[in-house]
Design a protein around this motif. Structure first.
Motif, PDB file in Angstrom:
ATOM      1  N   ILE A   1      16.322 -10.555  18.785  1.00  0.00           N
ATOM      2  CA  ILE A   1      16.148 -11.062  17.430  1.00  0.00           C
ATOM      3  C   ILE A   1      16.655 -12.496  17.363  1.00  0.00           C
ATOM      4  O   ILE A   1      17.337 -12.969  18.263  1.00  0.00           O
ATOM      5  CB  ILE A   1      16.872 -10.183  16.382  1.00  0.00           C
ATOM      6  CG1 ILE A   1      18.393 -10.233  16.599  1.00  0.00           C
ATOM      7  CG2 ILE A   1      16.362  -8.755  16.433  1.00  0.00           C
ATOM      8  CD1 ILE A   1      19.185  -9.507  15.525  1.00  0.00           C
ATOM      9  N   GLY A   2      16.336 -13.162  16.272  1.00  0.00           N
ATOM     10  CA  GLY A   2      16.778 -14.535  16.080  1.00  0.00           C
ATOM     11  C   GLY A   2      15.902 -15.226  15.068  1.00  0.00           C
ATOM     12  O   GLY A   2      14.744 -14.830  14.853  1.00  0.00           O
ATOM     13  N   PRO A   3      16.399 -16.279  14.448  1.00  0.00           N
ATOM     14  CA  PRO A   3      15.607 -17.008  13.449  1.00  0.00           C
ATOM     15  C   PRO A   3      14.434 -17.733  14.095  1.00  0.00           C
ATOM     16  O   PRO A   3      14.365 -17.858  15.323  1.00  0.00           O
ATOM     17  CB  PRO A   3      16.617 -17.999  12.861  1.00  0.00           C
ATOM     18  CG  PRO A   3      17.618 -18.196  13.953  1.00  0.00           C
ATOM     19  CD  PRO A   3      17.733 -16.872  14.652  1.00  0.00           C
TER      20      PRO A   3
ATOM     21  N   THR B   1      19.994  -8.404  21.563  1.00  0.00           N
ATOM     22  CA  THR B   1      20.354  -9.764  21.945  1.00  0.00           C
ATOM     23  C   THR B   1      19.920 -10.702  20.829  1.00  0.00           C
ATOM     24  O   THR B   1      18.766 -10.657  20.392  1.00  0.00           O
ATOM     25  CB  THR B   1      19.664 -10.180  23.259  1.00  0.00           C
ATOM     26  OG1 THR B   1      20.102  -9.314  24.311  1.00  0.00           O
ATOM     27  CG2 THR B   1      20.006 -11.622  23.629  1.00  0.00           C
ATOM     28  N   VAL B   2      20.835 -11.536  20.366  1.00  0.00           N
ATOM     29  CA  VAL B   2      20.543 -12.501  19.309  1.00  0.00           C
ATOM     30  C   VAL B   2      20.415 -13.881  19.938  1.00  0.00           C
ATOM     31  O   VAL B   2      21.353 -14.363  20.588  1.00  0.00           O
ATOM     32  CB  VAL B   2      21.648 -12.525  18.237  1.00  0.00           C
ATOM     33  CG1 VAL B   2      21.269 -13.486  17.113  1.00  0.00           C
ATOM     34  CG2 VAL B   2      21.891 -11.128  17.686  1.00  0.00           C
ATOM     35  N   LEU B   3      19.256 -14.512  19.748  1.00  0.00           N
ATOM     36  CA  LEU B   3      19.047 -15.869  20.241  1.00  0.00           C
ATOM     37  C   LEU B   3      19.217 -16.863  19.098  1.00  0.00           C
ATOM     38  O   LEU B   3      18.825 -16.598  17.964  1.00  0.00           O
ATOM     39  CB  LEU B   3      17.645 -16.025  20.838  1.00  0.00           C
ATOM     40  CG  LEU B   3      17.300 -15.240  22.108  1.00  0.00           C
ATOM     41  CD1 LEU B   3      15.936 -15.680  22.635  1.00  0.00           C
ATOM     42  CD2 LEU B   3      18.370 -15.404  23.171  1.00  0.00           C
ATOM     43  N   HIS B   4      19.783 -18.015  19.430  1.00  0.00           N
ATOM     44  CA  HIS B   4      19.924 -19.107  18.464  1.00  0.00           C
ATOM     45  C   HIS B   4      19.935 -20.413  19.243  1.00  0.00           C
ATOM     46  O   HIS B   4      20.720 -20.579  20.181  1.00  0.00           O
ATOM     47  CB  HIS B   4      21.208 -18.965  17.650  1.00  0.00           C
ATOM     48  CG  HIS B   4      21.437 -20.078  16.671  1.00  0.00           C
ATOM     49  ND1 HIS B   4      20.516 -20.401  15.703  1.00  0.00           N
ATOM     50  CD2 HIS B   4      22.474 -20.950  16.526  1.00  0.00           C
ATOM     51  CE1 HIS B   4      20.982 -21.428  14.982  1.00  0.00           C
ATOM     52  NE2 HIS B   4      22.153 -21.780  15.470  1.00  0.00           N
ATOM     53  N   GLN B   5      19.025 -21.300  18.883  1.00  0.00           N
ATOM     54  CA  GLN B   5      18.907 -22.605  19.540  1.00  0.00           C
ATOM     55  C   GLN B   5      18.769 -22.463  21.055  1.00  0.00           C
ATOM     56  O   GLN B   5      19.352 -23.219  21.822  1.00  0.00           O
ATOM     57  CB  GLN B   5      20.103 -23.490  19.185  1.00  0.00           C
ATOM     58  CG  GLN B   5      20.171 -23.818  17.693  1.00  0.00           C
ATOM     59  CD  GLN B   5      21.341 -24.700  17.321  1.00  0.00           C
ATOM     60  OE1 GLN B   5      22.275 -24.886  18.108  1.00  0.00           O
ATOM     61  NE2 GLN B   5      21.313 -25.253  16.117  1.00  0.00           N
ATOM     62  N   GLY B   6      17.974 -21.467  21.449  1.00  0.00           N
ATOM     63  CA  GLY B   6      17.660 -21.301  22.865  1.00  0.00           C
ATOM     64  C   GLY B   6      18.742 -20.672  23.701  1.00  0.00           C
ATOM     65  O   GLY B   6      18.635 -20.623  24.934  1.00  0.00           O
TER      66      GLY B   6
ATOM     67  N   GLU C   1      25.432 -10.376  21.752  1.00  0.00           N
ATOM     68  CA  GLU C   1      24.740  -9.273  22.413  1.00  0.00           C
ATOM     69  C   GLU C   1      25.598  -8.024  22.322  1.00  0.00           C
ATOM     70  O   GLU C   1      26.822  -8.083  22.486  1.00  0.00           O
ATOM     71  CB  GLU C   1      24.468  -9.628  23.872  1.00  0.00           C
ATOM     72  CG  GLU C   1      23.491  -8.708  24.575  1.00  0.00           C
ATOM     73  CD  GLU C   1      23.050  -9.293  25.911  1.00  0.00           C
ATOM     74  OE1 GLU C   1      22.042 -10.038  25.928  1.00  0.00           O
ATOM     75  OE2 GLU C   1      23.730  -9.027  26.922  1.00  0.00           O
ATOM     76  N   GLY C   2      24.957  -6.903  22.031  1.00  0.00           N
ATOM     77  CA  GLY C   2      25.694  -5.648  21.937  1.00  0.00           C
ATOM     78  C   GLY C   2      24.933  -4.639  21.118  1.00  0.00           C
ATOM     79  O   GLY C   2      23.711  -4.743  20.954  1.00  0.00           O
TER      80      GLY C   2
END
Length: 286
Positions: A77-79, A257-262, A267-268
């Motif tokens: 996930i992530g914006p 897993t959370v992505l932000h700005q690459g 994570e968890g």
């Protein structure tokens, strides 16, 4: 002498055409290619280490590290702009990173392979918009996917073996489209088309399945069925799901897993990610 040679050539051509049109055998060119051996002795199927890529000065992926285990269901996930699509583009060979390593197991360097070779190695990708052959039946779509070729005429000139027929029936059961098997794919609902495309990927026996926003535009009932489908796939192959619908993610997530700005921001478990103050600030806007 010349006339005799001409007749012999014609006879050979006719015989070759008869062999081509036979349906009592499956030809080599419609047999699915076997995936190369993937070494997962370290219990990691996909390695992404120190991966970075820039577009016109913008760093879409910035020192990304991601590890996917065999049989794992991972949610990403992530914006918008977090790098989720670029990450999948790198895994499938569509985009080459400026730095870093990407491996399937510890034996296949994906950065030295083209898109076709990566697909043949056992990585399947489903895009947000379903891509099926709407003028063909559900069964024919699965048959064509299993053949691993792009020539529909060649598919219909070859007879499936009992094992191949059973495999199509098995996939139809998994995706819940047994009753629609003889119907045109173009008449399926949006959700059913999504399931059919997943089935087409499963016909190629992927070791890693990348699924991009699978429930966009679905009804709640279709979302529930999709959750069941993706959960049933985990274990047989690794599944990476990129999705914005947090309710859906909660219904299937084990590891998020959370992505932000690459980069990996967090994570968890879903509970741990939701309680992370940085995630709440960056992703949830709190």
């Amino acid at each position: 002498m010349m006339v005799g040679e001409g007749l012999e050539q014609i006879q050979r051509s006719v015989q070759g055409m008869r062999e081509l049109l036979r349906r009592d055998q499956v030809f080599d060119f419609v047999q699915p290619e076997l995936h190369p051996a993937v070494d997962t002795r370290n219990n990691i199927l996909l390695y992404m280490e120190g991966v970075s890529v820039s577009f016109d000065g913008f760093k879409a992926i910035n020192d990304l590290n991601l590890y996917i285990e065999p049989g794992e269901l991972r949610c990403i996930i992530g914006p918008n702009g977090a790098g989720k699509t670029t990450m999948m583009d790198i895994i499938t060979g569509k985009t080459r990173p400026d730095e870093g390593q990407v491996w399937l197991g510890s034996s296949l360097n994906l950065l030295k392979m083209d898109e076709a070779a990566i697909a043949n190695a056992g990585i399947g990708r489903k895009f947000q918009k379903p891509s099926v052959f709407e003028a063909l039946t559900v069964w024919e779509n699965l048959e064509l996917a299993m053949a691993g070729i792009r020539n529909t005429v060649a598919v219909f000139r070859a007879r499936l073996s009992a094992v191949q027929t059973d495999e199509i029936k098995r996939i139809l059961s998994i995706i819940g489209l047994e009753k629609e098997r003889n119907g045109l794919a173009g008449k399926l609902s949006h959700g059913q088309k999504q399931w059919l495309e997943i089935g087409m990927l499963l016909m190629q026996k992927p070791q890693l399945l990348l699924v991009d926003e699978p429930v966009a535009g679905m009804t709640h009932q279709e979302m529930d069925r999709t959750a069941e489908l993706l959960l049933s796939l985990a274990g047989e192959q690794s599944v990476v799901v990129v999705e914005h619908d947090m309710e859906f993610i909660r219904s299937i997530a084990s590891t998020v897993t959370v992505l932000h700005q690459g980069q990996v921001l967090a994570e968890g478990t879903m509970a741990a990610v939701q309680s992370n103050d940085t995630v709440r600030e960056v992703y949830l806007g709190e």
